[in-house]
Design an enzyme around this catalytic site. Sequence first.
Site, mmCIF file in Angstrom:
data_model
loop_
_atom_site.group_PDB
_atom_site.id
_atom_site.type_symbol
_atom_site.label_atom_id
_atom_site.label_comp_id
_atom_site.label_asym_id
_atom_site.label_seq_id
_atom_site.Cartn_x
_atom_site.Cartn_y
_atom_site.Cartn_z
ATOM 1 N N ASP A 7 -113.436 -25.286 38.659
ATOM 2 C CA ASP A 7 -114.777 -25.609 38.161
ATOM 3 C C ASP A 7 -115.013 -27.111 38.095
ATOM 4 O O ASP A 7 -114.073 -27.900 38.051
ATOM 5 C CB ASP A 7 -114.946 -25.091 36.726
ATOM 6 C CG ASP A 7 -114.953 -23.591 36.634
ATOM 7 O OD1 ASP A 7 -115.174 -22.927 37.664
ATOM 8 O OD2 ASP A 7 -114.732 -23.089 35.508
ATOM 9 N N TYR A 22 -102.281 -21.977 35.126
ATOM 10 C CA TYR A 22 -103.155 -23.007 34.578
ATOM 11 C C TYR A 22 -102.605 -23.464 33.229
ATOM 12 O O TYR A 22 -101.990 -22.677 32.508
ATOM 13 C CB TYR A 22 -104.561 -22.455 34.335
ATOM 14 C CG TYR A 22 -105.419 -22.323 35.564
ATOM 15 C CD1 TYR A 22 -106.240 -23.367 35.975
ATOM 16 C CD2 TYR A 22 -105.432 -21.140 36.305
ATOM 17 C CE1 TYR A 22 -107.050 -23.243 37.088
ATOM 18 C CE2 TYR A 22 -106.238 -21.005 37.429
ATOM 19 C CZ TYR A 22 -107.049 -22.069 37.816
ATOM 20 O OH TYR A 22 -107.850 -21.951 38.911
#
Lengths: 254, 254
Positions: free
Chosen positions: B52, B110
Amino acid sequence: MPRIRLTVAYVGTRYQGWQVQGQGLTIQGMLEDKLARICGELVRVHGSGRTDSGVHALAQVAHFDVPESKAHIPWQKALNAMLPDDIAILDAREAEPGFHARFSVRSKRYAYTLWTEPGYTLPQRAPFVWSVRGLDFEAMDRAAAMLAGTHDFAAFQNAGTEIKGTVRTLEPVLRAPGQHPAEWVFRFQADGFLKQMVRNLMGLLVEVGRGGLRVDEVQAILEGLDRCKAPATAPAQGLALEEVFYQEEALNAS
Amino acid sequence: MPRIRLTVAYVGTRYQGWQVQGQGLTIQGMLEDKLARICGELVRVHGSGRTDSGVHALAQVAHFDVPESKAHIPWQKALNAMLPDDIAILDAREAEPGFHARFSVRSKRYAYTLWTEPGYTLPQRAPFVWSVRGLDFEAMDRAAAMLAGTHDFAAFQNAGTEIKGTVRTLEPVLRAPGQHPAEWVFRFQADGFLKQMVRNLMGLLVEVGRGGLRVDEVQAILEGLDRCKAPATAPAQGLALEEVFYQEEALNAS
């Protein structure tokens, strides 16, 4: 008037250094701007000393005086709410009597970080390191050992300083692993630093590490007192002011 | 045509995410721009997946195909010489036969970093953390344990995804100290992630930590499959893609 003592961290990348200048964004200027908005008048901020354009700080110290009526403002909270993300007040408290951010300094410690992985510089670390390659760290350590002690550091002072004396006492320069495996950090602590002294010392050490200067030539450069005979200044972004030590703390500790 | 496999790190702050979009600076776009200059033609770069806007990467993986005549260009050196400091090629090598940066992915990890010191956020860390305060980490750990496993994660998927299935297998979420004492890092590894899934999971965990959601309510949110019933998305800047794991590596390791 109550005197407030600040501990300030900043990323120096987009600033023209600590000190207010004719033009350009500075850390001192940014603090004074926010204080003026809080106090409705100019409030002068005194730092422990300047940091150059692009140099960072993990714990710069500064003070300012405020009228009694403003003594109880929660300065840390008020300033952090107004400051940009690249400046933060780590601590704010009323100073001990007689404390002066610059005149009471006993010593300071700077850290200079080298990035040694030859193929790339990690973007997360790029603003805080000098990328170098192929250094002989053992030779650098031997050169660093020759710099420690009480010397006239005129060979490591750039032009434009108002200070007259150039004798300083440098503690042993320590090399330690950094926060990434590709990093080495050199720490310089002294009772005072001349203009760009740490960057000039680091420039010399890296030149030794590259083989452009022999360890046995360092003594002559130090004793020559001639900036033009010494290697180039290391870039600003690898440097951070780590800690400022004060006289009262020495007294408290003894 | 030889296929080149890249490992890429970036600071996502000033980018509109990985993927090329109609307008705005993107990581993929930046890489394709440099490759076009080197190759004299459009070279499409395929990432392991999108990140993102504002999300960072320590080791994103991508590939591109080049004509045989370009196979021996030193890609890491050539690209790093042209890329800005906030993107770096950590590795470039010819890919194994059949390798595809996206289709060969086995799992990804992540890291989401929280800053917990209430009075300030260290400027050096501000671009990489979400500043929160007063969290009950023990409650967060219990909530995290309920998220691990194979579930339909529809409640943690934001709109705008092209993927149909929403079942994923999430490994146990691990909490570890970060690089600064004020930091906690939550690591999320799964065989795949839905749009903003990590940030939505982190948003839920922080809501539990704040006491706005009880641990025993987490199961119902997960099972409800309704994004609108789940807490808000955590901000992008705390998130970094840490590692992408590939099938061939699983095969080599077994």
